[in-house]
Design a protein around this motif. Sequence first.
Motif, PDB file in Angstrom:
ATOM      1  N   ARG A 266       0.847  -1.198   0.000  1.00 46.90           N
ATOM      2  CA  ARG A 266       0.000   0.000   0.000  1.00 46.90           C
ATOM      3  C   ARG A 266       0.878   1.242   0.000  1.00 46.90           C
ATOM      4  NH1 ARG A 266      -3.130   1.409   4.237  1.00 46.90           N
ATOM      5  NH2 ARG A 266      -2.373  -0.055   5.815  1.00 46.90           N
ATOM      6  N   THR A 267       0.400   2.289  -0.616  1.00 45.59           N
ATOM      7  CA  THR A 267       1.143   3.553  -0.614  1.00 45.59           C
ATOM      8  C   THR A 267       0.208   4.706  -0.272  1.00 45.59           C
ATOM      9  OG1 THR A 267       0.706   4.194  -2.908  1.00 45.59           O
ATOM     10  CG2 THR A 267       2.581   2.725  -2.522  1.00 45.59           C
ATOM     11  N   ARG A 268       0.819   5.810   0.106  1.00 43.07           N
ATOM     12  CA  ARG A 268       0.148   7.104   0.190  1.00 43.07           C
ATOM     13  C   ARG A 268       0.959   8.063  -0.671  1.00 43.07           C
ATOM     14  NH1 ARG A 268      -4.447   8.182   1.095  1.00 43.07           N
ATOM     15  NH2 ARG A 268      -4.020  10.150   2.136  1.00 43.07           N
ATOM     16  N   PRO A 269       0.385   9.165  -1.079  1.00 45.19           N
ATOM     17  CA  PRO A 269       1.204  10.152  -1.783  1.00 45.19           C
ATOM     18  C   PRO A 269       2.455  10.478  -0.961  1.00 45.19           C
ATOM     19  CG  PRO A 269      -1.092  10.722  -2.012  1.00 45.19           C
ATOM     20  CD  PRO A 269      -1.047   9.553  -1.043  1.00 45.19           C
ATOM     21  N   LEU A 270       3.555  10.712  -1.662  1.00 51.84           N
ATOM     22  CA  LEU A 270       4.837  10.911  -1.000  1.00 51.84           C
ATOM     23  C   LEU A 270       5.116  12.391  -0.754  1.00 51.84           C
ATOM     24  CD1 LEU A 270       7.047   8.417  -3.041  1.00 51.84           C
ATOM     25  CD2 LEU A 270       5.904   8.041  -0.857  1.00 51.84           C
ATOM     26  N   GLY A 271       5.879  12.650   0.307  1.00 48.54           N
ATOM     27  CA  GLY A 271       6.356  14.001   0.586  1.00 48.54           C
ATOM     28  C   GLY A 271       7.682  14.235  -0.112  1.00 48.54           C
ATOM     29  N   GLY A 272       7.668  14.071  -1.427  1.00 48.83           N
ATOM     30  CA  GLY A 272       8.875  14.220  -2.242  1.00 48.83           C
ATOM     31  C   GLY A 272       9.648  12.919  -2.319  1.00 48.83           C
ATOM     32  N   SER A 273      10.405  12.774  -3.414  1.00 43.94           N
ATOM     33  CA  SER A 273      11.218  11.571  -3.550  1.00 43.94           C
ATOM     34  C   SER A 273      12.420  11.800  -4.465  1.00 43.94           C
ATOM     35  CB  SER A 273      10.372  10.410  -4.095  1.00 43.94           C
ATOM     36  OG  SER A 273      11.163   9.253  -4.151  1.00 43.94           O
ATOM     37  N   PHE A 274      12.149  12.220  -5.713  1.00 42.43           N
ATOM     38  CA  PHE A 274      13.199  12.540  -6.688  1.00 42.43           C
ATOM     39  C   PHE A 274      14.065  11.333  -7.034  1.00 42.43           C
ATOM     40  CE2 PHE A 274      12.450  16.059  -3.660  1.00 42.43           C
ATOM     41  CZ  PHE A 274      11.627  16.816  -4.469  1.00 42.43           C
ATOM     42  N   GLY A 275      13.497  10.131  -6.841  1.00 45.74           N
ATOM     43  CA  GLY A 275      14.228   8.899  -7.149  1.00 45.74           C
ATOM     44  C   GLY A 275      14.726   8.167  -5.922  1.00 45.74           C
ATOM     45  N   SER A 276      14.587   8.785  -4.734  1.00 50.84           N
ATOM     46  CA  SER A 276      15.184   8.166  -3.543  1.00 50.84           C
ATOM     47  C   SER A 276      14.334   7.034  -2.973  1.00 50.84           C
ATOM     48  CB  SER A 276      15.417   9.218  -2.466  1.00 50.84           C
ATOM     49  OG  SER A 276      14.184   9.738  -2.002  1.00 50.84           O
ATOM     50  N   LYS A 277      13.036   7.016  -3.286  1.00 55.53           N
ATOM     51  CA  LYS A 277      12.158   6.034  -2.648  1.00 55.53           C
ATOM     52  C   LYS A 277      11.709   4.983  -3.652  1.00 55.53           C
ATOM     53  CE  LYS A 277      10.680   9.533   0.691  1.00 55.53           C
ATOM     54  NZ  LYS A 277       9.778  10.689   0.831  1.00 55.53           N
ATOM     55  N   MET A 278      12.660   4.364  -4.322  1.00 51.64           N
ATOM     56  CA  MET A 278      12.268   3.331  -5.278  1.00 51.64           C
ATOM     57  C   MET A 278      13.186   2.112  -5.206  1.00 51.64           C
ATOM     58  SD  MET A 278      13.044   5.517  -8.737  1.00 51.64           S
ATOM     59  CE  MET A 278      12.898   4.177  -9.926  1.00 51.64           C
ATOM     60  N   TYR A 279      12.656   1.013  -5.758  1.00 51.59           N
ATOM     61  CA  TYR A 279      13.329  -0.285  -5.688  1.00 51.59           C
ATOM     62  C   TYR A 279      13.468  -0.704  -4.214  1.00 51.59           C
ATOM     63  CZ  TYR A 279      14.133   0.835 -10.596  1.00 51.59           C
ATOM     64  OH  TYR A 279      13.971   1.186 -11.903  1.00 51.59           O
ATOM     65  N   ASP A 280      14.636  -1.307  -3.853  1.00 55.82           N
ATOM     66  CA  ASP A 280      14.764  -1.897  -2.518  1.00 55.82           C
ATOM     67  C   ASP A 280      15.328  -0.878  -1.537  1.00 55.82           C
ATOM     68  OD1 ASP A 280      14.625  -5.024  -3.427  1.00 55.82           O
ATOM     69  OD2 ASP A 280      15.700  -3.797  -4.874  1.00 55.82           O
ATOM     70  N   ARG A 281      14.512  -0.326  -0.670  1.00 55.43           N
ATOM     71  CA  ARG A 281      15.004   0.615   0.337  1.00 55.43           C
ATOM     72  C   ARG A 281      14.794  -0.003   1.721  1.00 55.43           C
ATOM     73  NH1 ARG A 281      17.742   1.742  -3.002  1.00 55.43           N
ATOM     74  NH2 ARG A 281      17.502   3.328  -4.581  1.00 55.43           N
ATOM     75  N   LEU A 282      13.752   0.420   2.447  1.00 54.56           N
ATOM     76  CA  LEU A 282      13.509  -0.172   3.766  1.00 54.56           C
ATOM     77  C   LEU A 282      12.761  -1.498   3.650  1.00 54.56           C
ATOM     78  CD1 LEU A 282      12.201   2.962   5.745  1.00 54.56           C
ATOM     79  CD2 LEU A 282      14.547   2.120   5.562  1.00 54.56           C
TER      80      LEU A 282
END
Lengths: 786, 154
Positions: A266-282
């Motif tokens: 599930r997701t919610r709209p993000l508070g900005g990302s610019f590429g940082s919140k994709m693929y394998d993070r947390l």
Amino acid sequence: MTRNDLDGATEGGGATEGGGGAVGQRWPRVAAEAKVRGTFRYTADEPAGRCCFVGVHRSDRPHARIRAVRTEPASQVQGVAAVVTGADLYAAFGDRLLSGPAFADQPALAVDRVRYVGEPVAAVLAWDLATARDAAAGIEVSYEDLPAVHDVDAAVAGPPYVHETLRPSAVFRDLAHLSGRSGTNVNYEYSLCCGDVTAAAAAAATTVSGEFWSPPTHHVPIELPCATAWPQDGRLELLSTTQTPSYVRQAIAQLLGLGLNQVQVRTRPLGGSFGSKMYDRLEPLVAALAWLLQRPVRMEATREEAFYLTTRHGVAVTGHMSADADGRICAAAADVRYDTGAYADIGPRIAAKSGMVACGPYRMDNAWVRSRCVYTNKPSAGPYRGFGVPQLTWAHESLIDELALARGEDPVAFRRRNLLREGDLSAMGTRMHSADFVGCLDAVAAAVGWGRPLPRTEAPWRCGRGVAVGVKAVLTPTIANAVLQLNQDATGTLLISTVEMGQGSDTIMAQIAAEVLCMQAGQVRVVAADTDVTPYDTITAASRSTYHTGNAVRLAAQRMRDRLVGLASARLGVPAVDCKLTSDGVLSGSTQRSVSLPDLIHDHFGALGTTLTTEANFTTDWVPYDAATGRSPQITEFWFAGAVAAELAVHTRTGRVRISHLAVAADVGRAINPALVEQQLVGAAIMGVGQSVFDQLVFGEGRLLNGTMLDYQLPSVRDVPQRITPIIIENPHRSGPFGAKGVGETAIIPAAAAIGNAVRDAVGVRCPTLPLTPERLLAAMKEDGP
Amino acid sequence: MSTTIEISLNGTPERIVVDDGELLLDTLRRRLGCTSVREGCGVGMCGACTVLVNGASTSSCLTLAVRADRAEITTAEGLPPDHPVVAAFVAAGALQCGYCIPGFVMMATELLASDPSPDREAITRHIAGNICRCGTYPEILNAIAAAASATSSG
């Protein structure tokens, strides 16, 4: 070239067809008031229930073997539920623990070996966050240090080697030959070879060359990453700050050995990302911990931790560019090294898909590129607004400026003669379409008064102007899907997996559907991506959503329109061709009788509150590049084309840069919402200003020295140029939704180069290393001075 | 050690026991449900956690909750939808992702309370400590200027 559902829909191909009055309008952003007042719920604001919080113990060594992890000091702390090491996770998941979008090389917790300072080594789970973090600090690890490599060119030469063998993921077939390769830090190499660069450069009238460096930087969206996982009934539910929910579902299903319908992201709209919140993070860590312990687990990254999660590639480029006596570019070459850090992430794709444009958007018969993705002992680098292209543009736009000056020619006129035009075959082998570089360049040059006298400045300030042009290929091939529900009351609910993160997709997608269905602002609602509900979409990134997902939305809406016309034709007793959807319902042209949508849908089902559903897929195809030349007749679905012009002053005693005017133009095909397009242009340009004059991650022996917001400088309102002029250029794309293409990255691509060229114009020095800090400019001016 | 504090939060009296080391940010966000108060940096550098304490802008990530005892606290959700600053931000489209915007709204509210007609430089100076990573600064400046003229003419 596209594979999509076009064949099934009537009048499907019309790129500019619509007529609903929504496209081209400055609709206000969805949820604007809730976001302004702060009542809007982002990911971390969603109720989570009682969870175990994660505190992470991180490596303080750039490269070392793990001898022992002493967990007792943490596990004995009151309130700690569990302490988990990489060895524990490996025992449970084996090689599935190693993940990544291009290479399966990154463990959620280090196993046996750490490869950068900041790498997660052990996780503490506690019932409150402070306890988890405090206890994690008490874990003791004994290491056996290994030789580390920090510099990208030292890593190319190797040893030491960051990984013993390469482990490409099974997803990309063109990486398969790299599997098991050892004795190298180069995990991918792309080559482009067009004509004969050596011979052409030797015969050229003028040649310039240079060595360029763009440092690693960080995205720093203000919203920090957060992920929560709930295991229940053999399934895992995950709520995460991600712009790639479909990817994360696949990755987590693979990690846990579950079916795709047993993992919900599930997701919610993000508070900005610019590429940082994709693929394998947390997500891999949180999912693995939750699954192992069968408990709800939540991780909230601190700002300091977020700096370690991903970075932008530092890039070295060695290049040359040549012109013949008539002032035509006859050869260009670029040797590109991407520093991808300890884990490949998407770096190998960046090396190929971005490396190919390293010679710039110019006509040339002879071009050569070698683009390598290189491991070093630093935090992993991944996608960042521009996908590795701004760093290459820094090089080719500096070179072409020097080439013009060496010929004694105006940099705008020289570029203008050489820029690719509609229908031209690029060095990459693909023809240009809907990419008006000349129009963008002319517009920004005119905006800053190019050719007119410079504004008067008082010593020690010196004024100058510069331009730069940028090109990028959109990620191809990719897949988008849309499901549209038309509710009985004539409102729409749109199910897509595009994640709203400030780019405005919830507004744009609603406008596209509303255009086809003759609806008003607020009538179509976009559902937040949820893999149990919304269909597969490759990624929300690469400025691809407006075009790809927008096309899927357009097709789904056209099918809905056709269904409504079909129902109305039966009800009104007239042929379908006589029926037209309007804002008041479906109208029969011959009888002038009409039926409202609420009546039509109510009568169809015989009930209130019912829904009609349509769906569509939009998938792009490519022709893989030729193994020998790196060229392809269909390398990309569309091109981004943009230009920036800067007028600025340099303080010759302090090295400070003051930007008086920045003009930014992009060919967006067609602006679905001009206000949001302008915001993307201006916002990316301001980010580009930071990249030009101060933005950088500073490492010392592999240790990040400025990984807090006390030390990492970001553009504030004080850094905004006195004047910014966004300019929309529209050359509709033949298969874009209403002609539209993406725009999120276009302005950042040439921004730093335009500022560097203006500095060169002002004070006569060429600084090939970013950022253009006062110290660096002063040193360059001193070197160059009398 | 813990202490009972009494605050007025957006006009509503609250009595709450706080740990002596507890940050006002955590009290407001995690315990009193004010989602507009956000941690962006934890070191007072980004302004996403800004609240008004007795009318003065305060980084709640650097403030102990016990220090707020008997204070009047205003957060962005405490402003009504027709508040001139809120209305001006919405009308000017002064947001992209929106995450940092409540902090700017608080700074603007503080500024206009003391200076109803600030010039461009005064507005710039007042919001220079807040970061909008999307780069919405031009619209934010316009919104605050518009709110000022709406307030002073109204």
